[in-house]
Design a protein around this motif. Structure first.
Motif, PDB file in Angstrom:
ATOM      1  N   PRO A 235      42.291  29.401  31.722  1.00 18.82           N
ATOM      2  CA  PRO A 235      42.917  30.337  32.652  1.00 18.82           C
ATOM      3  C   PRO A 235      42.207  30.305  33.999  1.00 18.82           C
ATOM      4  N   PRO A 236      42.962  30.292  35.119  1.00 21.58           N
ATOM      5  CA  PRO A 236      42.346  30.271  36.445  1.00 21.58           C
ATOM      6  C   PRO A 236      41.716  31.615  36.777  1.00 21.58           C
ATOM      7  N   HIS A 237      40.657  31.600  37.551  1.00 19.47           N
ATOM      8  CA  HIS A 237      39.989  32.825  37.980  1.00 19.47           C
ATOM      9  C   HIS A 237      40.416  33.095  39.423  1.00 19.47           C
ATOM     10  N   LEU A 238      41.507  33.842  39.569  1.00 18.84           N
ATOM     11  CA  LEU A 238      42.173  33.962  40.860  1.00 18.84           C
ATOM     12  C   LEU A 238      41.498  34.952  41.798  1.00 18.84           C
ATOM     13  N   ILE A 239      41.000  36.056  41.279  1.00 25.49           N
ATOM     14  CA  ILE A 239      40.427  37.118  42.106  1.00 25.49           C
ATOM     15  C   ILE A 239      38.915  37.133  41.904  1.00 25.49           C
ATOM     16  N   GLN A 240      38.165  36.837  42.948  1.00 31.46           N
ATOM     17  CA  GLN A 240      36.720  36.702  42.810  1.00 31.46           C
ATOM     18  C   GLN A 240      35.947  37.554  43.806  1.00 31.46           C
ATOM     19  N   ASP A 241      36.607  38.550  44.403  1.00 36.24           N
ATOM     20  CA  ASP A 241      35.947  39.341  45.430  1.00 36.24           C
ATOM     21  C   ASP A 241      35.861  40.827  45.076  1.00 36.24           C
ATOM     22  N   ARG A 242      36.019  41.161  43.782  1.00 39.06           N
ATOM     23  CA  ARG A 242      35.896  42.550  43.351  1.00 39.06           C
ATOM     24  C   ARG A 242      34.491  42.796  42.796  1.00 39.06           C
ATOM     25  N   GLN A 243      34.190  44.056  42.539  1.00 34.94           N
ATOM     26  CA  GLN A 243      32.870  44.407  41.998  1.00 34.94           C
ATOM     27  C   GLN A 243      32.881  44.498  40.471  1.00 34.94           C
TER      28      GLN A 243
ATOM     29  N   TYR B 115      34.809  43.751  36.641  1.00 38.01           N
ATOM     30  CA  TYR B 115      35.736  42.877  35.925  1.00 38.01           C
ATOM     31  C   TYR B 115      35.674  43.173  34.428  1.00 38.01           C
ATOM     32  N   LEU B 116      36.815  43.010  33.786  1.00 32.90           N
ATOM     33  CA  LEU B 116      36.856  42.929  32.329  1.00 32.90           C
ATOM     34  C   LEU B 116      36.804  41.448  31.969  1.00 32.90           C
ATOM     35  N   LEU B 117      35.761  41.044  31.260  1.00 30.88           N
ATOM     36  CA  LEU B 117      35.596  39.661  30.823  1.00 30.88           C
ATOM     37  C   LEU B 117      35.884  39.578  29.337  1.00 30.88           C
ATOM     38  N   THR B 118      36.653  38.565  28.955  1.00 35.73           N
ATOM     39  CA  THR B 118      37.015  38.367  27.550  1.00 35.73           C
ATOM     40  C   THR B 118      36.723  36.932  27.158  1.00 35.73           C
TER      41      THR B 118
ATOM     42  N   LEU C 146      33.661  42.404  27.722  1.00 38.87           N
ATOM     43  CA  LEU C 146      32.601  42.991  28.525  1.00 38.87           C
ATOM     44  C   LEU C 146      33.204  43.585  29.785  1.00 38.87           C
ATOM     45  N   LEU C 147      32.821  44.796  30.125  1.00 36.79           N
ATOM     46  CA  LEU C 147      33.133  45.364  31.429  1.00 36.79           C
ATOM     47  C   LEU C 147      31.873  45.234  32.262  1.00 36.79           C
ATOM     48  N   VAL C 148      31.953  44.503  33.366  1.00 41.06           N
ATOM     49  CA  VAL C 148      30.733  44.191  34.118  1.00 41.06           C
ATOM     50  C   VAL C 148      30.886  44.526  35.595  1.00 41.06           C
ATOM     51  N   TYR C 149      29.744  44.798  36.206  1.00 42.36           N
ATOM     52  CA  TYR C 149      29.618  44.843  37.656  1.00 42.36           C
ATOM     53  C   TYR C 149      28.966  43.534  38.081  1.00 42.36           C
ATOM     54  N   VAL C 150      29.546  42.848  39.046  1.00 43.83           N
ATOM     55  CA  VAL C 150      28.999  41.558  39.463  1.00 43.83           C
ATOM     56  C   VAL C 150      29.086  41.428  40.982  1.00 43.83           C
ATOM     57  N   GLU C 151      28.011  40.955  41.581  1.00 45.92           N
ATOM     58  CA  GLU C 151      27.977  40.743  43.033  1.00 45.92           C
ATOM     59  C   GLU C 151      28.381  39.325  43.406  1.00 45.92           C
ATOM     60  N   ASN C 152      28.128  38.386  42.509  1.00 43.03           N
ATOM     61  CA  ASN C 152      28.441  36.982  42.786  1.00 43.03           C
ATOM     62  C   ASN C 152      29.226  36.411  41.616  1.00 43.03           C
TER      63      ASN C 152
ATOM     64  N   TRP D 221      36.855  31.701  28.484  1.00 41.13           N
ATOM     65  CA  TRP D 221      36.696  33.095  28.887  1.00 41.13           C
ATOM     66  C   TRP D 221      37.679  33.392  30.022  1.00 41.13           C
ATOM     67  N   SER D 222      38.090  34.632  30.108  1.00 41.95           N
ATOM     68  CA  SER D 222      39.025  35.048  31.149  1.00 41.95           C
ATOM     69  C   SER D 222      38.507  36.309  31.820  1.00 41.95           C
ATOM     70  N   ASP D 223      39.049  36.610  32.983  1.00 42.40           N
ATOM     71  CA  ASP D 223      38.618  37.792  33.713  1.00 42.40           C
ATOM     72  C   ASP D 223      39.828  38.556  34.234  1.00 42.40           C
ATOM     73  N   ARG D 224      39.659  39.869  34.337  1.00 41.63           N
ATOM     74  CA  ARG D 224      40.668  40.724  34.944  1.00 41.63           C
ATOM     75  C   ARG D 224      39.958  41.674  35.894  1.00 41.63           C
ATOM     76  N   ALA D 225      40.294  41.603  37.169  1.00 50.84           N
ATOM     77  CA  ALA D 225      39.647  42.432  38.176  1.00 50.84           C
ATOM     78  C   ALA D 225      40.032  43.898  37.988  1.00 50.84           C
ATOM     79  N   ILE D 226      39.061  44.775  38.097  1.00 53.94           N
ATOM     80  CA  ILE D 226      39.311  46.208  37.984  1.00 53.94           C
ATOM     81  C   ILE D 226      39.786  46.728  39.338  1.00 53.94           C
ATOM     82  N   ARG D 227      40.926  47.399  39.346  1.00 53.82           N
ATOM     83  CA  ARG D 227      41.597  47.741  40.589  1.00 53.82           C
ATOM     84  C   ARG D 227      41.304  49.154  41.087  1.00 53.82           C
ATOM     85  N   SER D 228      40.903  50.053  40.195  1.00 51.55           N
ATOM     86  CA  SER D 228      40.770  51.455  40.587  1.00 51.55           C
ATOM     87  C   SER D 228      39.884  52.183  39.587  1.00 51.55           C
ATOM     88  N   GLU D 229      39.588  53.428  39.900  1.00 54.16           N
ATOM     89  CA  GLU D 229      38.803  54.249  38.980  1.00 54.16           C
ATOM     90  C   GLU D 229      39.557  54.444  37.667  1.00 54.16           C
ATOM     91  N   ARG D 230      40.862  54.686  37.745  1.00 55.70           N
ATOM     92  CA  ARG D 230      41.668  54.838  36.527  1.00 55.70           C
ATOM     93  C   ARG D 230      41.630  53.561  35.698  1.00 55.70           C
TER      94      ARG D 230
END
Length: 210
Positions: A29-37, A39-42, A100-106, A140-149
């Motif tokens: 799976p492509p990792h399209l969004i890479q500029d968020r803080q 992510y849900l990683l699976t 994994l729900l992670v905070y990542v800077e890079n 592994w795949s990633d999904r960017a977290i969009r909001s507090e909800r």
């Protein structure tokens, strides 16, 4: 992965050609969004086989993840991580996949971290099972977290995952999950309020086809 297998040879070739034309890897799976803080990683075992069928193996994976990734709940443990700009905020490890729900800077560090963890465990588990060149992991795949909800719904999704897969009747019945850390640090009422305020509804539907 499984939908790809249902395609004809011509359809598979066309799909791979399209992925390459877009600059994506041919099968992963492509990792399209890479500029968020956040992510849900699976990550999933190859063909969803239960390669983490024992509690000791699931704990082994967690120990290595905490060592390499860092853990937001324990600064001493995080200090030994490969990088300090990534923290784990929630987790669950099941027999054939984990979240994994992670905070990542890079974002760029993630592929190397997964490669190291998965590579080391593949070698060790194949030796333990006396199997040569068995493929343990799929991708592994990633999904960017969009909001507090989205963030807190993801926490609920992670904690409910063992129940969703019929492994236990209550999230508290599974060992390899951060629900116990949240229970200790935030309390049962906080978890109940979080569940009420951020319900799952259809969140995560069909994700297990990774």
């Amino acid at each position: 992965m499984y939908e790809y297998r249902k395609l004809t040879a011509e359809q598979q070739a066309e799909l791979v050609k399209h992925c390459l034309s877009q600059g994506y890897p041919p099968h992963s799976p492509p990792h399209l969004i890479q500029d968020r803080q956040f992510y849900l990683l699976t990550a999933a075992c190859y063909e969803h086989k239960c390669n983490m069928h024992t509690e000791s193996r699931r704990q082994q994976l967690l120990d290595m993840i905490f060592e390499r990734f860092g853990w937001s709940g324990n600064e001493e443990r995080s200090a030994s991580a490969l990088t300090t700009n990534l923290r784990i905020c929630a987790w669950v490890v099941l027999p054939n996949h984990y979240h994994l729900l992670v905070y990542v800077e890079n974002f760029d560090i993630l592929s190397e971290l997964f490669r190291r963890v998965h590579g080391a465990l593949s070698r060790q588990w194949n030796i333990e099972d006396n199997i040569t060149k068995r493929k343990i992991w799929y991708c592994w795949s990633d999904r960017a977290i969009r909001s507090e909800r989205h963030y807190y719904t993801t926490v609920n999704y992670i904690h409910y995952n063992p129940v969703k897969h019929g492994l236990v009747k209550s999230p508290y019945g599974w060992v390899e999950t951060s629900v116990h850390w949240y229970l200790e640090g935030c309390g049962r009422q906080w978890l109940r309020d979080c569940w009420t305020q951020y319900p799952l509804q259809n969140y995560g539907q069909d994700w297990d086809n990774l």
